[in-house]
Scaffold this active site. Structure first.
Site, PDB file in Angstrom:
ATOM      1  N   SER A 442       0.853  -1.189   0.000  1.00 11.72           N
ATOM      2  CA  SER A 442       0.000   0.000   0.000  1.00 11.72           C
ATOM      3  C   SER A 442       0.886   1.236   0.000  1.00 11.72           C
ATOM      4  O   SER A 442       2.068   1.177   0.350  1.00 11.72           O
ATOM      5  CB  SER A 442      -0.868  -0.022   1.258  1.00 11.72           C
ATOM      6  OG  SER A 442      -1.431   1.242   1.490  1.00 11.72           O
ATOM      7  N   TYR A 455      -1.714  -1.096  10.455  1.00 10.35           N
ATOM      8  CA  TYR A 455      -1.820  -1.374   9.016  1.00 10.35           C
ATOM      9  C   TYR A 455      -0.535  -0.941   8.290  1.00 10.35           C
ATOM     10  O   TYR A 455       0.042  -1.695   7.513  1.00 10.35           O
ATOM     11  CB  TYR A 455      -3.033  -0.621   8.467  1.00 10.35           C
ATOM     12  CG  TYR A 455      -3.292  -0.809   6.997  1.00 10.35           C
ATOM     13  CD1 TYR A 455      -3.964  -1.933   6.525  1.00 10.35           C
ATOM     14  CD2 TYR A 455      -2.901   0.150   6.066  1.00 10.35           C
ATOM     15  CE1 TYR A 455      -4.226  -2.101   5.165  1.00 10.35           C
ATOM     16  CE2 TYR A 455      -3.159  -0.010   4.713  1.00 10.35           C
ATOM     17  CZ  TYR A 455      -3.823  -1.133   4.264  1.00 10.35           C
ATOM     18  OH  TYR A 455      -4.083  -1.297   2.927  1.00 10.35           O
TER      19      TYR A 455
HETATM   20  P1  NAP Z   1     -11.569  -5.672   0.138  1.00 11.84           P
HETATM   21  O1  NAP Z   1     -12.503  -5.210  -0.923  1.00 11.84           O
HETATM   22  O2  NAP Z   1     -12.008  -5.602   1.548  1.00 11.84           O
HETATM   23  O3  NAP Z   1     -11.104  -7.161  -0.218  1.00 11.84           O
HETATM   24  C1  NAP Z   1     -10.276  -7.897   0.631  1.00 11.84           C
HETATM   25  C2  NAP Z   1     -10.633  -9.356   0.505  1.00 11.84           C
HETATM   26  O4  NAP Z   1      -9.728 -10.116   1.315  1.00 11.84           O
HETATM   27  C3  NAP Z   1     -12.035  -9.633   1.048  1.00 11.84           C
HETATM   28  O5  NAP Z   1     -12.709 -10.545   0.221  1.00 11.84           O
HETATM   29  C4  NAP Z   1     -11.748 -10.225   2.400  1.00 11.84           C
HETATM   30  O6  NAP Z   1     -12.740 -11.092   2.879  1.00 11.84           O
HETATM   31  C5  NAP Z   1     -10.483 -10.989   2.120  1.00 11.84           C
HETATM   32  N1  NAP Z   1      -9.793 -11.321   3.355  1.00 11.84           N
HETATM   33  C6  NAP Z   1      -9.635 -10.539   4.440  1.00 11.84           C
HETATM   34  N2  NAP Z   1      -8.962 -11.189   5.379  1.00 11.84           N
HETATM   35  C7  NAP Z   1      -8.687 -12.408   4.890  1.00 11.84           C
HETATM   36  C8  NAP Z   1      -8.032 -13.547   5.409  1.00 11.84           C
HETATM   37  N3  NAP Z   1      -7.530 -13.555   6.631  1.00 11.84           N
HETATM   38  N4  NAP Z   1      -7.921 -14.631   4.643  1.00 11.84           N
HETATM   39  C9  NAP Z   1      -8.445 -14.637   3.401  1.00 11.84           C
HETATM   40  N5  NAP Z   1      -9.094 -13.609   2.868  1.00 11.84           N
HETATM   41  C10 NAP Z   1      -9.221 -12.492   3.606  1.00 11.84           C
HETATM   42  O7  NAP Z   1     -10.201  -4.853   0.075  1.00 11.84           O
HETATM   43  P2  NAP Z   1      -9.296  -4.370  -1.145  1.00 11.84           P
HETATM   44  O8  NAP Z   1      -9.329  -2.904  -1.188  1.00 11.84           O
HETATM   45  O9  NAP Z   1      -9.614  -5.121  -2.368  1.00 11.84           O
HETATM   46  O10 NAP Z   1      -7.894  -4.770  -0.566  1.00 11.84           O
HETATM   47  C11 NAP Z   1      -7.064  -5.759  -1.155  1.00 11.84           C
HETATM   48  C12 NAP Z   1      -5.627  -5.465  -0.742  1.00 11.84           C
HETATM   49  O11 NAP Z   1      -5.244  -4.198  -1.247  1.00 11.84           O
HETATM   50  C13 NAP Z   1      -5.400  -5.434   0.748  1.00 11.84           C
HETATM   51  O12 NAP Z   1      -4.183  -6.029   1.066  1.00 11.84           O
HETATM   52  C14 NAP Z   1      -5.333  -3.951   1.034  1.00 11.84           C
HETATM   53  O13 NAP Z   1      -4.587  -3.676   2.181  1.00 11.84           O
HETATM   54  C15 NAP Z   1      -4.658  -3.447  -0.208  1.00 11.84           C
HETATM   55  N6  NAP Z   1      -4.888  -2.028  -0.475  1.00 11.84           N
HETATM   56  C16 NAP Z   1      -6.125  -1.523  -0.668  1.00 11.84           C
HETATM   57  C17 NAP Z   1      -6.285  -0.167  -0.903  1.00 11.84           C
HETATM   58  C18 NAP Z   1      -7.616   0.459  -1.114  1.00 11.84           C
HETATM   59  O14 NAP Z   1      -7.723   1.698  -1.060  1.00 11.84           O
HETATM   60  N7  NAP Z   1      -8.664  -0.276  -1.358  1.00 11.84           N
HETATM   61  C19 NAP Z   1      -5.168   0.652  -0.952  1.00 11.84           C
HETATM   62  C20 NAP Z   1      -3.907   0.112  -0.779  1.00 11.84           C
HETATM   63  C21 NAP Z   1      -3.785  -1.244  -0.541  1.00 11.84           C
HETATM   64  P3  NAP Z   1     -13.884 -10.458   3.856  1.00 11.84           P
HETATM   65  O15 NAP Z   1     -14.772  -9.680   2.940  1.00 11.84           O
HETATM   66  O16 NAP Z   1     -14.495 -11.650   4.475  1.00 11.84           O
HETATM   67  O17 NAP Z   1     -13.156  -9.565   4.827  1.00 11.84           O
END
Ligand code: NAP
Length: 577
Positions: A442, A455
Site C-alpha cells: 500500500s 496497518y
Molecule cells: P476488500 O474489498 O475488503 O477485499 C479484501 C478481501 O480479502 C475480502 O474478500 C476479504 O474477505 C479478504 N480477506 C480478508 N482477510 C482475509 C483472510 N484472513 N484470509 C483470506 N481472505 C481475507 O479490500 P481491497 O481494497 O480489495 O484490498 C485488497 C488489498 O489491497 C489489501 O491487502 C489492502 O490492504 C490493499 N490495499 C487496498 C487499498 C484500497 O484503497 N482499497 C489501498 C492500498 C492497498 P472479507 O470480505 O471476508 O473480509
C-alpha cells in the site's frame, strides 16, 4: 556397452531400461562423455528405453584419423549408425551442448529427420540457427553472444587450444561447474578421459562449426522441438536461446534458472521436462507446464498459466483474478469468504475462457495456508503466479488499538504474505521453472498515517520483505513485485475495524469519491508480472507518495503530522518544534 562401427571409428554405445518402451537417445556435449547423463538416466529408465553413446573422439569411442574427421557429415553418419543399432523406426533425441548442435543438424537432414520423433535441445543452438542469429539480431545481442563464444575463436588457432587443455582448461571447467552450476566432480564427470576428449574434440570447432557458420543451410525444421533455456548458461545468451523457437514448425520453450550443465544441477527438472515431452508425443495428454511452454503466435499472455489470488472475493483481488483469467490463466480464487470466492469463480467461468476454482482459507493461519498450498499443488499443479492480496485494516489512534487489533492486522497483512511467499516459493523452486510472487502492499508502506499505525507497519514489512525476496529468489528465476496502491474504490473502508471514533461512513464516502477502480490496479499487477517490476506505486497519490518518500522523507513526516492534527482537531505538541 556395445561397440558400433561408423566410418572408421568405433562408438561406445549404452542402453538402459525396457526396449519395449519409447526410446530416448541422449547425445552429450564437449568435453563430456555419456556419463554426463547418469543422473538423467536414473530418472528416466523406469518409463523409457534410454540409449546414449560416446561421440567420436570422446570416452571409450575411438577418434578419427586425418583431417576433417569431425565434419557434420561424419557426426550425422555416427548418429545414423546408432539409430540402426537401436533398430526402431523413430526415437526421441535429446542433446546437450555439442550434442544439441548435432541434434539441430540432424533435424535438417532428410535421411535422419524422419527417424526422429522429437528433439529436446539445451546448451547448444544449431549452427544454421546461430548463423542466422549472428546476421540478423541487434548489435548488442550479437556482441553479448560473441563474448560468450570467445573460445570458438581460440579453437581455430593452431596449438594454442591443445596447450590450454594441458594448462588451464581442466581447472576452468571445474570452476565453471562449481560456480555457475553449483555441482562438484563425481565419478564419470568430468570423465577420466577428459584431457584426450578435450584435445580430440577441438576438431568439432575446426571441422564442423567454422565451415557451417560460413555457409549455413535452411534453419527451419519439421520435427517437434523442445528448447530448454538455462538462464545462467555462460555460453548461450537468453536472446539466442529464445530465437531458436522461430524455426521448428512445432516448438516448446522452457526456462530453467541454472547454468550450463542442467542435467547435473537440476536432474529432476530436466527428467520431468524430457519425460513430459516424450510422453505427450507418444500420445499422453500434455501436462499444464508443457501446454504453457508451447510456442504460439498471437496466443493469450497467460494461457495455461496457473494463478493463485488471495482475497479474491472482493475488490482488488476479484479484479486481479478476473484480469488473469481474461488473459487465459486458470485461477484459484482464495478467500476466507468462500461464498464471495465462489461468486467470482462463477463470473470468471461465464465471462472468460480461463477457468477458476474457489477455496476457503484464512491467510493468517499457518496450518490452513499449508493445507491450501498442498491442495493447489496436488489438484492443479505448481502455480506460475501467486498474488498475496488479502488484507484488512484497523483505523484509529494508536492508543485506541487493542493488542488484538494489532494481532489480527499483522496476522493477515504480514503473516498472510509470509505464508504465501514461503509455501509457494518452495514449490516454484522445486519445480525449477521459476514463477512470480506479487505482494499487495500500500501507499501506507512508505507514507505514514496517524490513524493506521498497525496497518502501515504491516504494509512496510510487506514491502521490505518483497525487496529481500526479490534479491534472494532471482537466482531461481522467481520474480517478486510489490504493488502499492493509493486509495482504491473497494469495500475495504466498509470492512475496516474502527477504534476510537467510528469514521466508517466518512471513509466509505471518501473512497467512493476517489473513483479509482480496482480493475486499474489489476492491470498494474499483470504489467508488474510481465515486466518483472520491483515496486509499483499505483495511481496519483501512490506515485506522488513514493517519489516524495524517497526525495524528502522529512516532508512526508511533516505532512503526516499536520494532517493528523487537522483530522483530530487537537494540537499536536510535535508540530512547530
Ligand atoms: P476488500 O474489498 O475488503 O477485499 C479484501 C478481501 O480479502 C475480502 O474478500 C476479504 O474477505 C479478504 N480477506 C480478508 N482477510 C482475509 C483472510 N484472513 N484470509 C483470506 N481472505 C481475507 O479490500 P481491497 O481494497 O480489495 O484490498 C485488497 C488489498 O489491497 C489489501 O491487502 C489492502 O490492504 C490493499 N490495499 C487496498 C487499498 C484500497 O484503497 N482499497 C489501498 C492500498 C492497498 P472479507 O470480505 O471476508 O473480509
Amino acid at each position: 556397452m556395445r561397440l558400433i562401427e561408423s566410418g572408421g571409428v568405433r562408438l561406445a554405445f549404452y542402453e538402459d531400461g525396457d526396449p519395449g518402451n519409447p526410446t530416448i537417445l541422449l547425445v552429450h556435449g564437449y568435453p563430456d562423455t555419456h556419463r554426463v547423463w547418469d543422473e538423467l538416466v536414473e530418472r528416466l529408465r523406469d518409463r523409457f528405453h534410454v540409449a546414449r553413446y560416446d561421440v567420436r573422439g570422446a570416452g571409450d569411442s575411438t577418434a578419427p584419423r586425418g583431417p576433417g574427421g569431425y565434419a557434420f557429415d561424419h557426426l550425422a553418419a555416427d548418429l545414423a549408425a546408432v539409430l540402426d543399432a537401436i533398430g526402431k523406426p523413430r526415437v526421441h533425441l535429446v542433446g546437450h551442448d555439442w550434442g544439441s548442435i548435432q541434434g539441430w543438424d540432424a533435424l535438417g537432414r532428410p535421411g535422419l529427420r524422419t527417424r526422429l520423433a522429437s528433439f529436446t535441445g539445451f546448451g547448444g543452438p544449431g549452427a544454421d540457427q546461430i548463423a542466422h542469429f549472428m546476421r540478423h539480431a541487434g548489435p548488442l545481442r550479437v556482441a553479448d553472444q560473441s563474448l560468450r563464444s570467445w573460445y570458438i575463436g581460440l579453437f581455430q588457432t593452431p596449438v594454442l587450444p591443445e596447450l590450454a587443455w594441458r594448462r588451464f582448461f581442466p581447472r576452468l571447467l571445474a570452476r565453471t561447474l562449481r560456480r555457475t552450476d553449483g555441482v562438484g566432480p563425481r565419478p564419470g564427470h568430468p570423465a577420466r578421459t577428459l584431457l584426450a576428449d578435450g584435445r580430440n574434440g577441438i576438431g568439432l570447432y575446426r571441422d564442423a562449426l567454422s565451415r557451417r557458420l560460413a555457409h549455413p543451410g535452411d534453419p527451419a525444421v519439421e520435427v517437434p522441438v523442445q528448447i530448454i533455456a538455462a538462464t545462467r548458461d555462460p555460453f548461450v545468451s537468453p536472446a539466442l536461446a529464445r530465437s531458436l523457437t522461430r524455426w521448428p514448425a512445432r516448438a516448446w520453450y522452457r526456462r530453467v534458472a541454472a547454468g550450463h550443465w542442467i542435467q547435473r544441477s537440476h536432474p529432476d527438472t530436466v527428467a520431468r521436462m524430457v519425460g513430459e515431452f516424450v510422453a505427450h508425443l507418444e500420445g499422453a495428454p500434455p501436462a499444464r507446464e508443457l501446454r504453457r511452454a508451447r510456442v504460439r503466435t498471437g496466443g493469450r499472455a497467460y494461457a495455461d498459466h496457473l494463478v493463485v489470488v488471495t482475497g479474491a472475493g472482493s475488490g482488488i483481488g476479484r479484479a486481479t483474478a478476473r484480469a488473469f483469467a481474461a488473459h487465459g490463466a486458470d485461477v484459484v480464487c482464495a478467500d476466507r469468504d468462500v461464498a464471495a470466492a465462489q461468486q467470482v469463480a462463477t463470473e470468471i467461468a461465464r465471462l472468460c475462457r480461463g477457468g477458476a476454482v474457489p477455496y476457503e482459507v484464512d491467510v493468517g493461519d499457518a496450518a490452513q495456508m499449508a493445507t491450501f498450498a498442498r491442495w493447489v499443488r496436488d489438484h492443479h499443479g505448481v502455480p506460475d503466479v501467486v498474488v498475496n492480496n488479502a488484507g484488512i485494516a484497523v483505523s484509529g489512534p494508536f492508543m485506541e488499538h487493542r493488542l488484538d487489533d494489532w494481532r489480527r492486522t499483522l496476522d493477515v497483512n504480514r503473516w498472510g504474505v509470509v505464508h504465501g511467499c514461503r509455501l509457494f516459493a518452495r514449490q516454484m523452486i522445486e519445480r525449477g521453472e521459476g514463477g512470480h510472487l506479487v505482494n499487495i502492499a500500500s501507499l501506507a508502506a512508505f507514507v505514514p498515517t496517524t490513524s493506521l499505525s498497525a496497518y502501515s507497519a504491516a504494509k512496510a514489512a510487506v514491502k521490505t520483505l518483497g525487496d529481500c525476496l526479490r534479491a534472494e529468489l532471482a537466482g531461481y528465476g522467481i520474480g517478486v513485485s510489490t504493488v502499492c496502491p493509493g486509495f482504491v474504490s473497494t469495500a475495504i473502508a466498509r470492512n475496516t475495524t474502527y477504534v476510537g471514533t467510528d469514521r466508517r461512513a466518512a471513509a466509505e464516502r471518501a473512497l467512493r469519491r476517489r473513483a479509482y477502480p480496482p480493475e486499474r490496479v489489476a492491470a498494474h499487477v499483470l504489467r508488474a508480472v510481465r515486466r518483472n517490476r520491483a515496486v509499483v506505486p499505483v495511481n496519483a497519490e501512490g506515485r506522488l507518495g513514493y517519489v516524495l518518500s524517497r526525495l524528502s522523507p522529512g516532508a512526508i513526516r511533516a505532512i503526516t503530522r499536520i494532517s493528523g492534527v487537522l483530522a483530530s482537531g487537537t494540537r499536536n505538541p510535535g508540530v512547530g518544534r
